[in-house]
Design a protein around this motif. Structure first.
Motif, PDB file in Angstrom:
ATOM      1  N   TRP A 228      11.589   4.523   5.811  1.00  0.00           N
ATOM      2  CA  TRP A 228      12.905   3.997   5.860  1.00  0.00           C
ATOM      3  C   TRP A 228      12.678   2.378   5.557  1.00  0.00           C
ATOM      4  N   MET A 229      11.925   1.739   6.373  1.00  0.00           N
ATOM      5  CA  MET A 229      11.660   0.218   6.432  1.00  0.00           C
ATOM      6  C   MET A 229      10.977   0.098   5.134  1.00  0.00           C
ATOM      7  N   VAL A 230      10.118   1.031   4.694  1.00  0.00           N
ATOM      8  CA  VAL A 230       9.413   0.666   3.377  1.00  0.00           C
ATOM      9  C   VAL A 230      10.315   0.901   2.301  1.00  0.00           C
ATOM     10  N   ILE A 231      11.217   1.667   2.131  1.00  0.00           N
ATOM     11  CA  ILE A 231      12.138   1.721   1.118  1.00  0.00           C
ATOM     12  C   ILE A 231      13.129   0.332   1.030  1.00  0.00           C
ATOM     13  N   GLN A 232      13.505   0.195   2.301  1.00  0.00           N
ATOM     14  CA  GLN A 232      14.197  -1.089   2.401  1.00  0.00           C
ATOM     15  C   GLN A 232      13.800  -2.277   1.805  1.00  0.00           C
ATOM     16  N   LEU A 233      12.252  -2.627   2.181  1.00  0.00           N
ATOM     17  CA  LEU A 233      11.487  -3.623   1.736  1.00  0.00           C
ATOM     18  C   LEU A 233      11.237  -3.533   0.322  1.00  0.00           C
ATOM     19  N   PHE A 234      11.173  -2.420  -0.373  1.00  0.00           N
ATOM     20  CA  PHE A 234      10.889  -2.094  -1.860  1.00  0.00           C
ATOM     21  C   PHE A 234      12.111  -2.414  -2.363  1.00  0.00           C
ATOM     22  N   ILE A 235      13.289  -2.012  -2.206  1.00  0.00           N
ATOM     23  CA  ILE A 235      14.779  -2.402  -2.736  1.00  0.00           C
ATOM     24  C   ILE A 235      14.842  -4.070  -2.592  1.00  0.00           C
TER      25      ILE A 235
ATOM     26  N   ALA B 205       5.255  11.331  -5.012  1.00  0.00           N
ATOM     27  CA  ALA B 205       5.602  11.761  -3.747  1.00  0.00           C
ATOM     28  C   ALA B 205       7.004  10.964  -3.398  1.00  0.00           C
ATOM     29  N   LYS B 206       7.883  11.746  -2.709  1.00  0.00           N
ATOM     30  CA  LYS B 206       9.246  11.131  -2.255  1.00  0.00           C
ATOM     31  C   LYS B 206       8.981  10.161  -1.062  1.00  0.00           C
ATOM     32  N   TRP B 207       9.620   9.251  -0.804  1.00  0.00           N
ATOM     33  CA  TRP B 207       9.844   8.187   0.231  1.00  0.00           C
ATOM     34  C   TRP B 207       9.633   8.840   1.620  1.00  0.00           C
ATOM     35  N   ARG B 208      10.332   9.881   1.608  1.00  0.00           N
ATOM     36  CA  ARG B 208      10.277  10.597   3.020  1.00  0.00           C
ATOM     37  C   ARG B 208       8.616  11.229   3.420  1.00  0.00           C
ATOM     38  N   ALA B 209       8.013  11.163   2.282  1.00  0.00           N
ATOM     39  CA  ALA B 209       6.614  11.898   2.456  1.00  0.00           C
ATOM     40  C   ALA B 209       5.439  10.805   3.018  1.00  0.00           C
ATOM     41  N   LEU B 210       5.874   9.647   3.057  1.00  0.00           N
ATOM     42  CA  LEU B 210       4.950   8.555   3.175  1.00  0.00           C
ATOM     43  C   LEU B 210       4.134   8.798   4.778  1.00  0.00           C
ATOM     44  N   PRO B 211       3.091   8.963   4.834  1.00  0.00           N
ATOM     45  CA  PRO B 211       2.158   9.058   5.891  1.00  0.00           C
ATOM     46  C   PRO B 211       2.540   8.247   6.871  1.00  0.00           C
ATOM     47  N   ASP B 212       2.597   8.385   8.247  1.00  0.00           N
ATOM     48  CA  ASP B 212       2.957   7.628   9.461  1.00  0.00           C
ATOM     49  C   ASP B 212       2.135   6.395   9.329  1.00  0.00           C
ATOM     50  N   GLU B 213       1.039   6.186   8.751  1.00  0.00           N
ATOM     51  CA  GLU B 213       0.182   4.995   8.755  1.00  0.00           C
ATOM     52  C   GLU B 213       0.697   3.935   8.126  1.00  0.00           C
ATOM     53  N   PHE B 214       1.946   4.109   7.276  1.00  0.00           N
ATOM     54  CA  PHE B 214       2.609   2.945   6.635  1.00  0.00           C
ATOM     55  C   PHE B 214       3.736   2.544   7.416  1.00  0.00           C
TER      56      PHE B 214
ATOM     57  N   SER C  73       0.861  -1.182   0.030  1.00  0.00           N
ATOM     58  CA  SER C  73      -0.079   0.160  -0.188  1.00  0.00           C
ATOM     59  C   SER C  73       0.754   1.359   0.008  1.00  0.00           C
ATOM     60  N   ALA C  74       2.001   1.191   0.787  1.00  0.00           N
ATOM     61  CA  ALA C  74       2.956   2.419   0.867  1.00  0.00           C
ATOM     62  C   ALA C  74       3.462   2.689  -0.664  1.00  0.00           C
TER      63      ALA C  74
END
Length: 51
Positions: free
Chosen positions: A25-32, A12-21, A2-3
């Motif tokens: 940093w963890m989201v981008i690591q999983l994406f990579i 949006a930039k990764w750093r702009a992700l809402p707190d609900e996600f 979802s993120a």
């Protein structure tokens, strides 16, 4: 997932992700990690096969 969808839908930039996600940093690591493992490519192929 979802993120990732939110990020691309909002251009949006990764750093702009809402707190609900959670932590951006963890989201981008999983994406990579998923990118390196070919997860996104396999998902795309599955979606194409359903057409």
């Amino acid at each position: 997932m979802s993120a990732v969808f939110w990020r691309y839908q909002n251009d949006a930039k990764w750093r702009a992700l809402p707190d609900e996600f959670g932590s951006w940093w963890m989201v981008i690591q999983l994406f990579i990690r998923w990118s390196k493992l070919g997860v996104w490519q396999r998902l795309l192929e599955k979606v194409k096969d359903t057409d």
